[in-house]
Design a protein around this motif. Structure first.
Motif, PDB file in Angstrom:
ATOM      1  N   THR A  52     -18.119  29.302  40.042  1.00  0.00           N
ATOM      2  CA  THR A  52     -17.484  30.134  39.013  1.00  0.00           C
ATOM      3  C   THR A  52     -17.934  29.766  37.598  1.00  0.00           C
ATOM      4  O   THR A  52     -17.337  30.214  36.625  1.00  0.00           O
ATOM      5  CB  THR A  52     -15.955  30.006  39.091  1.00  0.00           C
ATOM      6  OG1 THR A  52     -15.589  28.630  38.877  1.00  0.00           O
ATOM      7  CG2 THR A  52     -15.437  30.455  40.448  1.00  0.00           C
ATOM      8  N   ALA A  69     -10.952  31.488  36.549  1.00  0.00           N
ATOM      9  CA  ALA A  69     -12.240  32.044  36.130  1.00  0.00           C
ATOM     10  C   ALA A  69     -12.715  33.114  37.107  1.00  0.00           C
ATOM     11  O   ALA A  69     -13.247  34.155  36.696  1.00  0.00           O
ATOM     12  CB  ALA A  69     -13.279  30.930  36.013  1.00  0.00           C
ATOM     13  N   ALA A  70     -12.520  32.872  38.405  1.00  0.00           N
ATOM     14  CA  ALA A  70     -12.945  33.846  39.412  1.00  0.00           C
ATOM     15  C   ALA A  70     -12.111  35.117  39.331  1.00  0.00           C
ATOM     16  O   ALA A  70     -12.639  36.230  39.446  1.00  0.00           O
ATOM     17  CB  ALA A  70     -12.846  33.229  40.809  1.00  0.00           C
ATOM     18  N   ARG A 119     -21.099  33.324  37.572  1.00  0.00           N
ATOM     19  CA  ARG A 119     -20.564  34.549  36.988  1.00  0.00           C
ATOM     20  C   ARG A 119     -21.680  35.480  36.535  1.00  0.00           C
ATOM     21  O   ARG A 119     -21.575  36.702  36.667  1.00  0.00           O
ATOM     22  CB  ARG A 119     -19.624  34.230  35.819  1.00  0.00           C
ATOM     23  CG  ARG A 119     -18.376  33.468  36.230  1.00  0.00           C
ATOM     24  CD  ARG A 119     -17.286  33.511  35.147  1.00  0.00           C
ATOM     25  NE  ARG A 119     -17.811  33.204  33.822  1.00  0.00           N
ATOM     26  CZ  ARG A 119     -17.935  31.980  33.313  1.00  0.00           C
ATOM     27  NH1 ARG A 119     -17.587  30.932  34.036  1.00  0.00           N
ATOM     28  NH2 ARG A 119     -18.393  31.801  32.088  1.00  0.00           N
ATOM     29  N   THR A 120     -22.776  34.918  36.005  1.00  0.00           N
ATOM     30  CA  THR A 120     -23.895  35.755  35.546  1.00  0.00           C
ATOM     31  C   THR A 120     -24.588  36.423  36.719  1.00  0.00           C
ATOM     32  O   THR A 120     -24.857  37.636  36.695  1.00  0.00           O
ATOM     33  CB  THR A 120     -24.890  34.910  34.735  1.00  0.00           C
ATOM     34  OG1 THR A 120     -24.214  34.344  33.607  1.00  0.00           O
ATOM     35  CG2 THR A 120     -26.057  35.750  34.254  1.00  0.00           C
ATOM     36  N   SER A 158     -13.043  41.975  35.573  1.00  0.00           N
ATOM     37  CA  SER A 158     -13.918  42.565  34.562  1.00  0.00           C
ATOM     38  C   SER A 158     -15.259  43.050  35.104  1.00  0.00           C
ATOM     39  O   SER A 158     -15.985  43.756  34.404  1.00  0.00           O
ATOM     40  CB  SER A 158     -14.178  41.539  33.450  1.00  0.00           C
ATOM     41  OG  SER A 158     -14.847  40.401  33.962  1.00  0.00           O
ATOM     42  N   ALA A 159     -15.601  42.698  36.358  1.00  0.00           N
ATOM     43  CA  ALA A 159     -16.957  42.953  36.850  1.00  0.00           C
ATOM     44  C   ALA A 159     -17.106  44.249  37.648  1.00  0.00           C
ATOM     45  O   ALA A 159     -18.190  44.528  38.147  1.00  0.00           O
ATOM     46  CB  ALA A 159     -17.430  41.772  37.700  1.00  0.00           C
ATOM     47  N   GLY A 182     -22.206  38.950  38.335  1.00  0.00           N
ATOM     48  CA  GLY A 182     -22.037  40.132  37.489  1.00  0.00           C
ATOM     49  C   GLY A 182     -23.226  41.071  37.578  1.00  0.00           C
ATOM     50  O   GLY A 182     -23.055  42.294  37.659  1.00  0.00           O
ATOM     51  N   GLU A 214     -10.481  36.322  36.716  1.00  0.00           N
ATOM     52  CA  GLU A 214     -10.828  37.049  35.495  1.00  0.00           C
ATOM     53  C   GLU A 214     -12.164  37.765  35.662  1.00  0.00           C
ATOM     54  O   GLU A 214     -12.325  38.918  35.249  1.00  0.00           O
ATOM     55  CB  GLU A 214     -10.883  36.080  34.307  1.00  0.00           C
ATOM     56  CG  GLU A 214     -11.348  36.708  33.008  1.00  0.00           C
ATOM     57  CD  GLU A 214     -10.495  37.888  32.571  1.00  0.00           C
ATOM     58  OE1 GLU A 214     -11.052  38.824  31.956  1.00  0.00           O
ATOM     59  OE2 GLU A 214      -9.271  37.884  32.848  1.00  0.00           O
ATOM     60  N   TRP A 215     -13.135  37.078  36.279  1.00  0.00           N
ATOM     61  CA  TRP A 215     -14.443  37.706  36.530  1.00  0.00           C
ATOM     62  C   TRP A 215     -14.265  38.949  37.401  1.00  0.00           C
ATOM     63  O   TRP A 215     -14.845  40.003  37.111  1.00  0.00           O
ATOM     64  CB  TRP A 215     -15.381  36.712  37.216  1.00  0.00           C
ATOM     65  CG  TRP A 215     -16.676  37.330  37.628  1.00  0.00           C
ATOM     66  CD1 TRP A 215     -17.794  37.464  36.864  1.00  0.00           C
ATOM     67  CD2 TRP A 215     -16.969  37.942  38.882  1.00  0.00           C
ATOM     68  NE1 TRP A 215     -18.774  38.123  37.578  1.00  0.00           N
ATOM     69  CE2 TRP A 215     -18.290  38.426  38.818  1.00  0.00           C
ATOM     70  CE3 TRP A 215     -16.249  38.118  40.067  1.00  0.00           C
ATOM     71  CZ2 TRP A 215     -18.907  39.080  39.887  1.00  0.00           C
ATOM     72  CZ3 TRP A 215     -16.848  38.773  41.134  1.00  0.00           C
ATOM     73  CH2 TRP A 215     -18.168  39.246  41.032  1.00  0.00           C
ATOM     74  N   LEU A 221     -16.955  36.340  44.428  1.00  0.00           N
ATOM     75  CA  LEU A 221     -17.173  35.071  43.747  1.00  0.00           C
ATOM     76  C   LEU A 221     -16.284  34.027  44.404  1.00  0.00           C
ATOM     77  O   LEU A 221     -15.058  34.156  44.403  1.00  0.00           O
ATOM     78  CB  LEU A 221     -16.838  35.214  42.259  1.00  0.00           C
ATOM     79  CG  LEU A 221     -17.405  34.146  41.321  1.00  0.00           C
ATOM     80  CD1 LEU A 221     -18.927  34.222  41.263  1.00  0.00           C
ATOM     81  CD2 LEU A 221     -16.817  34.297  39.925  1.00  0.00           C
ATOM     82  N   ASP A 253     -21.117  29.429  34.553  1.00  0.00           N
ATOM     83  CA  ASP A 253     -21.958  30.441  33.909  1.00  0.00           C
ATOM     84  C   ASP A 253     -22.964  31.048  34.880  1.00  0.00           C
ATOM     85  O   ASP A 253     -23.196  32.265  34.882  1.00  0.00           O
ATOM     86  CB  ASP A 253     -22.710  29.839  32.722  1.00  0.00           C
ATOM     87  CG  ASP A 253     -21.799  29.538  31.544  1.00  0.00           C
ATOM     88  OD1 ASP A 253     -20.669  30.069  31.513  1.00  0.00           O
ATOM     89  OD2 ASP A 253     -22.216  28.769  30.654  1.00  0.00           O
TER      90      ASP A 253
END
Length: 217
Positions: A8, A37-38, A13-14, A44-45, A17, A40-41, A28, A10
């Motif tokens: 989770t 973090a997962a 997530r990159t 938004s993804a 995404g 939230e990703w 993720l 950078d």
């Protein structure tokens, strides 16, 4: 395709995404189901993005991407479960960074690699090492760096490498800039590029760079 991206940070997530932007289903994975973090990703993804444990992510995936640190890659894959990796392409983008006395060191180095460790621990997975020689933004958008710079692939399974080359192509890496270094033993050499990468990062002051291999006639 259905992808599991384990990690989770950078890098995870990159990569996750970008795969989701390309229309793939991406989960993720993290140690816990409620990783902030997962979650939230995933919010938004986009519609194809989900969060789950390592095992949940790997169980439904066709391809598993190892985007945790190299020192914890085996533990993450053990948590994902050997049965959830059997026969699947496992893409290892990790680096074996260890911090000792304020210095970055490699462990393992020279006589072994994380890529090889993963293949030994999960002999029925189809391990491909790639993308560990560039920053995560360059991984998914190579045009950030001008020129004919390259990325490498290593692995024993030819079909798995072809599948990974297809993923790299979706990211923007044309076939002639993907250099196949042969079997998974070659993961040693690409992992040993990390100290050079770190020195270049300190020299240049940013991470949007890559190496270009030129051939003589």
């Amino acid at each position: 395709m259905r992808y599991a991206v384990l990690g989770t940070g950078d890098v995870g997530r990159t990569l996750g995404g970008r795969l989701a932007e390309l229309g793939h289903e991406v989960t993720l994975g993290s140690r816990t189901k409620d990783n902030p973090a997962a979650l939230e990703w995933a919010r938004s993804a986009g519609a194809g993005a989900r969060a789950g444990t390592f095992a949940e992510a790997a169980s439904s995936a066709e391809v598993v991407v190892v985007a945790v640190g190299g020192r914890v890659a085996l533990a993450a894959l053990e948590a994902a479960g050997a049965a959830n990796l059997e026969g699947k392409v496992v893409v290892d983008v990790s680096n074996p960074m260890a911090f000792e006395d304020g210095e970055v060191r490699l462990s393992p180095v020279e006589s072994d690699s994380v890529g090889e460790q993963i293949q030994r621990a999960f002999p029925h997975a189809r391990v491909v090492k790639t993308l560990n020689t560039v920053n995560c933004r360059v991984m998914v958008e190579p045009a950030l760096v001008p020129g004919e710079h390259q990325v490498f692939v290593c692995g024993a399974d030819t079909d798995a490498k072809e599948q990974v080359k297809g993923m790299l192509g979706e990211f923007g890496w044309p076939p002639h800039r993907v250099l196949d270094l042969g079997g998974i033993r070659s993961a040693r050499s690409v992992e040993m590029l990390l100290p050079l990468w770190l020195d270049l990062f300190r020299h240049l002051g940013h991470a949007e760079f890559n190496l270009e291999v030129r051939r003589g006639h």
